[in-house]
Design a protein around this motif. Sequence first.
Motif: not given
Length: 261
Positions: A26-32, A57-60
């Motif tokens: 699954a592709a990484s969704p990236g930061p929230l 989960t990274p948060v931006r």
Amino acid sequence: MHIGIPRMLRSIWLAALLCLPGVYAAASPGPLTVFAAASLGGAMAQIARAYEQERHTPVRLALAGSSPLARQIEHGAPADVFVPANAAWADALQAGRLIDAETRFDLVGNRLVLIAHGRSQPPLQLHAGLDLSARLGTSRLAMALVDAVPAGIYGKAALEHLGLWEQVAAKVAQADNVSVALAWVAAGQAPLGIVYSSDVVNEPRVSIVARFPPGSHPPIVYPAAVVSASRHPAARDFLAWLRGPTASTILEAHGFIVPAR
């Protein structure tokens, strides 16, 4: 034998392909990405770190005045969660179906205060007869934008309610957001300012000299909701986590009013 060699090569190629990063995974969704009012800055940064540690989960964070954040969402900015400093901007985005109404809830409340530069300033009594203009002299009253940013809107409403707006309107120095207004007073660039009580918790260079009566301005509420265009799988989980004990403890420690859940 000639047929087996291509088959063997094909097997080796497939095995190598499966080892490549991202293939058949699954592709990484990236930061929230969380768009939040500037006044939530310190608390939200701590909340983001705690969430990252617990949920991996990274948060931006994008911290600014609620109005520019809302306008960015209106223009398609890639936000996942929106937490403004008043209900009006959430209402505006909800009317345009730009936030998910089903996910919306009131995260915290706040109080409006008058602050002065320095740690031990004498208190003021806020009333209609107060000569606030004389107290300012030739200096300025630091406020967030009074027609666009929630803290400024609340502050102007409170001053109007107390009959003080007309005498100080020409002396108001308007900042892009409440954090900048606080910084002006903390640095001594303005002797007085109107900010949230939560802003003062971690700022030792200012004093609260008066608290505005709750009935002098609209209730200070910070709604939270998922942005409708978001496809991030953690968006709803982050909102649920905001309502939990860890986030609530952080918010209370930063001076926010956490409603009963």
